[in-house]
Design an enzyme around this catalytic site. Structure first.
Site, PDB file in Angstrom:
ATOM      1  N   LYS A  13       0.823  -1.215   0.000  1.00 33.40           N
ATOM      2  CA  LYS A  13       0.000   0.000   0.000  1.00 33.40           C
ATOM      3  C   LYS A  13       0.862   1.271   0.000  1.00 33.40           C
ATOM      4  O   LYS A  13       0.662   2.167  -0.809  1.00 33.40           O
ATOM      5  CB  LYS A  13      -0.933   0.025   1.235  1.00 33.40           C
ATOM      6  CG  LYS A  13      -1.912  -1.145   1.302  1.00 33.40           C
ATOM      7  CD  LYS A  13      -2.833  -1.050   2.516  1.00 33.40           C
ATOM      8  CE  LYS A  13      -2.119  -1.119   3.855  1.00 33.40           C
ATOM      9  NZ  LYS A  13      -1.397  -2.378   4.111  1.00 33.40           N
ATOM     10  N   ARG A  88      -9.937   0.960   8.553  1.00 33.41           N
ATOM     11  CA  ARG A  88      -9.493  -0.411   8.818  1.00 33.41           C
ATOM     12  C   ARG A  88     -10.549  -1.205   9.562  1.00 33.41           C
ATOM     13  O   ARG A  88     -10.316  -2.367   9.869  1.00 33.41           O
ATOM     14  CB  ARG A  88      -8.228  -0.360   9.671  1.00 33.41           C
ATOM     15  CG  ARG A  88      -6.945  -0.630   8.916  1.00 33.41           C
ATOM     16  CD  ARG A  88      -5.820  -0.625   9.953  1.00 33.41           C
ATOM     17  NE  ARG A  88      -4.649  -1.296   9.506  1.00 33.41           N
ATOM     18  CZ  ARG A  88      -3.596  -0.699   8.966  1.00 33.41           C
ATOM     19  NH1 ARG A  88      -3.591   0.596   8.744  1.00 33.41           N
ATOM     20  NH2 ARG A  88      -2.535  -1.405   8.639  1.00 33.41           N
ATOM     21  N   ARG A 127      11.166  -5.649   5.151  1.00 29.84           N
ATOM     22  CA  ARG A 127      11.006  -4.196   4.959  1.00 29.84           C
ATOM     23  C   ARG A 127      11.985  -3.439   5.852  1.00 29.84           C
ATOM     24  O   ARG A 127      12.208  -3.793   6.998  1.00 29.84           O
ATOM     25  CB  ARG A 127       9.567  -3.787   5.314  1.00 29.84           C
ATOM     26  CG  ARG A 127       9.372  -2.268   5.381  1.00 29.84           C
ATOM     27  CD  ARG A 127       7.920  -1.868   5.333  1.00 29.84           C
ATOM     28  NE  ARG A 127       7.068  -2.601   6.266  1.00 29.84           N
ATOM     29  CZ  ARG A 127       5.735  -2.605   6.205  1.00 29.84           C
ATOM     30  NH1 ARG A 127       5.111  -1.930   5.266  1.00 29.84           N
ATOM     31  NH2 ARG A 127       5.030  -3.293   7.084  1.00 29.84           N
ATOM     32  N   ARG A 160      10.996  -1.934  11.264  1.00 29.48           N
ATOM     33  CA  ARG A 160       9.931  -1.486  12.162  1.00 29.48           C
ATOM     34  C   ARG A 160       9.748  -2.502  13.275  1.00 29.48           C
ATOM     35  O   ARG A 160       9.830  -3.701  13.026  1.00 29.48           O
ATOM     36  CB  ARG A 160       8.617  -1.362  11.374  1.00 29.48           C
ATOM     37  CG  ARG A 160       8.384   0.017  10.820  1.00 29.48           C
ATOM     38  CD  ARG A 160       7.260   0.082   9.825  1.00 29.48           C
ATOM     39  NE  ARG A 160       6.015  -0.548  10.237  1.00 29.48           N
ATOM     40  CZ  ARG A 160       4.904  -0.537   9.501  1.00 29.48           C
ATOM     41  NH1 ARG A 160       4.894   0.063   8.318  1.00 29.48           N
ATOM     42  NH2 ARG A 160       3.812  -1.126   9.923  1.00 29.48           N
ATOM     43  N   ARG A 171      -0.669  -9.280  13.005  1.00 25.82           N
ATOM     44  CA  ARG A 171      -1.304  -8.204  12.234  1.00 25.82           C
ATOM     45  C   ARG A 171      -2.160  -8.771  11.097  1.00 25.82           C
ATOM     46  O   ARG A 171      -3.203  -8.211  10.763  1.00 25.82           O
ATOM     47  CB  ARG A 171      -0.246  -7.241  11.688  1.00 25.82           C
ATOM     48  CG  ARG A 171       0.293  -6.303  12.778  1.00 25.82           C
ATOM     49  CD  ARG A 171       1.646  -5.741  12.430  1.00 25.82           C
ATOM     50  NE  ARG A 171       1.620  -4.921  11.239  1.00 25.82           N
ATOM     51  CZ  ARG A 171       2.663  -4.737  10.428  1.00 25.82           C
ATOM     52  NH1 ARG A 171       3.828  -5.329  10.682  1.00 25.82           N
ATOM     53  NH2 ARG A 171       2.557  -3.972   9.379  1.00 25.82           N
TER      54      ARG A 171
HETATM   55  P1  ADP Z   1       2.144  -1.869   3.191  1.00 23.66           P
HETATM   56  O1  ADP Z   1       2.119  -0.357   3.236  1.00 23.66           O
HETATM   57  O2  ADP Z   1       0.933  -2.449   2.520  1.00 23.66           O
HETATM   58  O3  ADP Z   1       2.386  -2.489   4.539  1.00 23.66           O
HETATM   59  P2  ADP Z   1       4.707  -1.552   1.771  1.00 23.66           P
HETATM   60  O4  ADP Z   1       4.381  -0.724   0.592  1.00 23.66           O
HETATM   61  O5  ADP Z   1       5.444  -0.908   2.875  1.00 23.66           O
HETATM   62  O6  ADP Z   1       3.363  -2.318   2.289  1.00 23.66           O
HETATM   63  O7  ADP Z   1       5.519  -2.836   1.247  1.00 23.66           O
HETATM   64  C1  ADP Z   1       5.982  -3.835   2.143  1.00 23.66           C
HETATM   65  C2  ADP Z   1       7.387  -4.258   1.743  1.00 23.66           C
HETATM   66  O8  ADP Z   1       7.332  -4.980   0.505  1.00 23.66           O
HETATM   67  C3  ADP Z   1       8.338  -3.095   1.512  1.00 23.66           C
HETATM   68  O9  ADP Z   1       9.613  -3.476   1.955  1.00 23.66           O
HETATM   69  C4  ADP Z   1       8.318  -2.885  -0.022  1.00 23.66           C
HETATM   70  O10 ADP Z   1       9.549  -2.398  -0.495  1.00 23.66           O
HETATM   71  C5  ADP Z   1       8.049  -4.291  -0.538  1.00 23.66           C
HETATM   72  N1  ADP Z   1       7.158  -4.329  -1.713  1.00 23.66           N
HETATM   73  C6  ADP Z   1       6.096  -3.527  -1.979  1.00 23.66           C
HETATM   74  N2  ADP Z   1       5.494  -3.882  -3.134  1.00 23.66           N
HETATM   75  C7  ADP Z   1       6.194  -4.951  -3.619  1.00 23.66           C
HETATM   76  C8  ADP Z   1       6.059  -5.775  -4.801  1.00 23.66           C
HETATM   77  N3  ADP Z   1       5.083  -5.571  -5.692  1.00 23.66           N
HETATM   78  N4  ADP Z   1       6.960  -6.772  -4.946  1.00 23.66           N
HETATM   79  C9  ADP Z   1       7.958  -6.975  -4.042  1.00 23.66           C
HETATM   80  N5  ADP Z   1       8.122  -6.245  -2.924  1.00 23.66           N
HETATM   81  C10 ADP Z   1       7.248  -5.234  -2.706  1.00 23.66           C
HETATM   82  P1  ADP Z   2       0.882  -1.643   7.213  1.00 23.93           P
HETATM   83  O1  ADP Z   2       1.108  -0.655   6.101  1.00 23.93           O
HETATM   84  O2  ADP Z   2       1.986  -2.616   7.277  1.00 23.93           O
HETATM   85  O3  ADP Z   2      -0.451  -2.286   7.152  1.00 23.93           O
HETATM   86  P2  ADP Z   2       0.488   0.707   8.806  1.00 23.93           P
HETATM   87  O4  ADP Z   2       1.684   1.568   8.771  1.00 23.93           O
HETATM   88  O5  ADP Z   2      -0.663   1.073   7.950  1.00 23.93           O
HETATM   89  O6  ADP Z   2       0.937  -0.787   8.542  1.00 23.93           O
HETATM   90  O7  ADP Z   2      -0.053   0.589  10.290  1.00 23.93           O
HETATM   91  C1  ADP Z   2       0.803   0.264  11.362  1.00 23.93           C
HETATM   92  C2  ADP Z   2      -0.020   0.176  12.643  1.00 23.93           C
HETATM   93  O8  ADP Z   2      -0.617   1.448  12.925  1.00 23.93           O
HETATM   94  C3  ADP Z   2      -1.199  -0.789  12.606  1.00 23.93           C
HETATM   95  O9  ADP Z   2      -0.816  -2.121  12.890  1.00 23.93           O
HETATM   96  C4  ADP Z   2      -2.098  -0.199  13.702  1.00 23.93           C
HETATM   97  O10 ADP Z   2      -1.610  -0.505  14.998  1.00 23.93           O
HETATM   98  C5  ADP Z   2      -1.894   1.296  13.492  1.00 23.93           C
HETATM   99  N1  ADP Z   2      -2.906   1.837  12.561  1.00 23.93           N
HETATM  100  C6  ADP Z   2      -2.681   2.436  11.363  1.00 23.93           C
HETATM  101  N2  ADP Z   2      -3.825   2.803  10.772  1.00 23.93           N
HETATM  102  C7  ADP Z   2      -4.823   2.431  11.619  1.00 23.93           C
HETATM  103  C8  ADP Z   2      -6.245   2.506  11.572  1.00 23.93           C
HETATM  104  N3  ADP Z   2      -6.888   3.046  10.522  1.00 23.93           N
HETATM  105  N4  ADP Z   2      -6.943   2.010  12.620  1.00 23.93           N
HETATM  106  C9  ADP Z   2      -6.327   1.473  13.685  1.00 23.93           C
HETATM  107  N5  ADP Z   2      -4.994   1.354  13.788  1.00 23.93           N
HETATM  108  C10 ADP Z   2      -4.237   1.820  12.770  1.00 23.93           C
END
Ligand code: ADP
Ligand code: ADP
Ligand code: ZN
Length: 214
Positions: A13, A88, A127, A160, A171
Site C-alpha cells: 500500500k 481499517r 522491509r 519497524r 497483524r
Molecule cells: P504496506 O504499506 O501495505 O504495509 P509496503 O508498501 O510498505 O506495504 O511494502 C511492504 C514491503 O514490501 C516493503 O519493503 C516494499 O519495499 C516491498 N514491496 C512492496 N510492493 C512490492 C512488490 N510488488 N513486490 C515486491 N516487494 C514489494
Molecule cells: P501496514 O502498512 O503494514 O499495514 P500501517 O503503517 O498502515 O501498517 O499501520 C501500522 C499500525 O498502525 C497498525 O498495525 C495499527 O496498529 C496502526 N494503525 C494504522 N492505521 C490504523 C487505523 N486506521 N486504525 C487502527 N490502527 C491503525
C-alpha cells in the site's frame, strides 16, 4: 480523485501510494505514518498509539477517526486525497462516509491490493524504513543502493518494531478479522477495484492506473 488503499500488512500500500499520489497530485494520507511520526515526536497521541502498534493490534477507532477528520479538512484535500491504511474497521468506514457526506463528497474508489499470506510475511519482515524520512525499502525486492542507508535522504534504515515475524502474523490475523470485511462493504457500494499485488512493483502500479482511468 478521492481514493483509499485497502490490503493486508505488507501488501504494498505505502509503496503504491507514493506513485499514485504523485501521478494524480493528491496528498498521501497514511495513518500508520502519522502515528509513527507522533511516536517519534513523543506526543500524547503517539504515547497512546504505541503499545497497540507494537503488539500488532489496531489503535482504537476514536483516536484514528478524529485524526483523519482533521486531516481531511486541510486545504490540500480539496483536490482529492489518497487514504492509506484507513479505514481499517467498519465503524471507521461509516465515520468516513458520514464525514464525507457532510462535505458533500464521496469516495471514488477503494483499491484492494491482494497478496497471499506467505508473500506478505516475506515482504513485511524484509522491509526496512528510513529513520529520518520514512521511505520504505526491502532487503531483497527493493534494496537501497548502499546497505542500511536511505537513497532519498541518506538517513539510517531500520526494521519497524512491528515487522518482526510474530507481530506480522498477529497483524495479518487482525486484518482478516477487522479489516477484510471492508472488501464486501466497498463492493456493495460499487467502488471496489481488485488488484493483483503479487506482481512487480511497477506492474502493480500500471494495473492501478489503468483501472482508475478505465
Ligand atoms: P504496506 O504499506 O501495505 O504495509 P509496503 O508498501 O510498505 O506495504 O511494502 C511492504 C514491503 O514490501 C516493503 O519493503 C516494499 O519495499 C516491498 N514491496 C512492496 N510492493 C512490492 C512488490 N510488488 N513486490 C515486491 N516487494 C514489494
Ligand atoms: P501496514 O502498512 O503494514 O499495514 P500501517 O503503517 O498502515 O501498517 O499501520 C501500522 C499500525 O498502525 C497498525 O498495525 C495499527 O496498529 C496502526 N494503525 C494504522 N492505521 C490504523 C487505523 N486506521 N486504525 C487502527 N490502527 C491503525
Ligand atoms: Zn530517508
Amino acid at each position: 480523485m478521492r481514493l483509499m488503499l485497502l490490503g493486508p500488512p505488507g501488501a504494498g500500500k505505502g509503496t503504491q501510494a507514493e506513485s499514485i499520489s504523485r501521478e494524480f497530485d493528491i496528498p498521501h494520507i497514511s495513518t500508520g505514518d502519522i502515528f509513527r511520526e507522533n511516536i517519534k515526536q513523543g506526543t500524547e497521541l503517539g504515547r497512546k498509539a504505541q503499545s497497540y502498534m507494537n503488539q500488532g493490534l489496531l489503535v482504537p477507532d476514536d483516536l484514528v477517526v478524529d485524526l483523519v477528520k482533521d486531516r481531511l479538512l486541510k486545504e490540500d484535500c480539496v483536490k482529492g486525497f489518497l487514504l492509506d491504511g484507513f479505514p481499517r474497521t467498519i465503524p471507521q468506514a461509516d465515520a468516513l462516509d458520514a464525514e464525507l457526506s457532510k462535505m458533500e463528497r464521496k469516495l471514488d474508489r477503494a483499491i484492494n491490493i491482494q497478496v497471499k499470506k506467505e508473500v506478505l510475511i516475506e515482504r513485511a519482515v524484509g522491509r526496512r524504513v528510513c529513520k529520518s524520512c520514512g521511505a520504505a525499502f526491502h532487503i531483497k525486492f527493493k534494496p537501497s543502493e548502499i546497505d542500511g542507508v536511505c537513497d532519498r535522504c541518506g538517513g539510517e534504515l531500520q526494521q519497524r518494531k512491528d515487522d518482526l515475524e510474530e507481530t506480522v502474523i498477529k497483524r495479518i490475523e487482525v486484518y482478516l478479522e477487522q479489516t477484510e470485511p471492508l472488501i464486501e462493504y466497498y463492493s456493495q457500494k460499487g467502488i471496489l477495484m481488485n488488484i493483483d499485488g503479487e506482481q512487480e512493483i511497477q506492474t502493480v502500479f500500471e494495473d492501478i492506473i489503468t483501472g482508475l482511468r478505465g
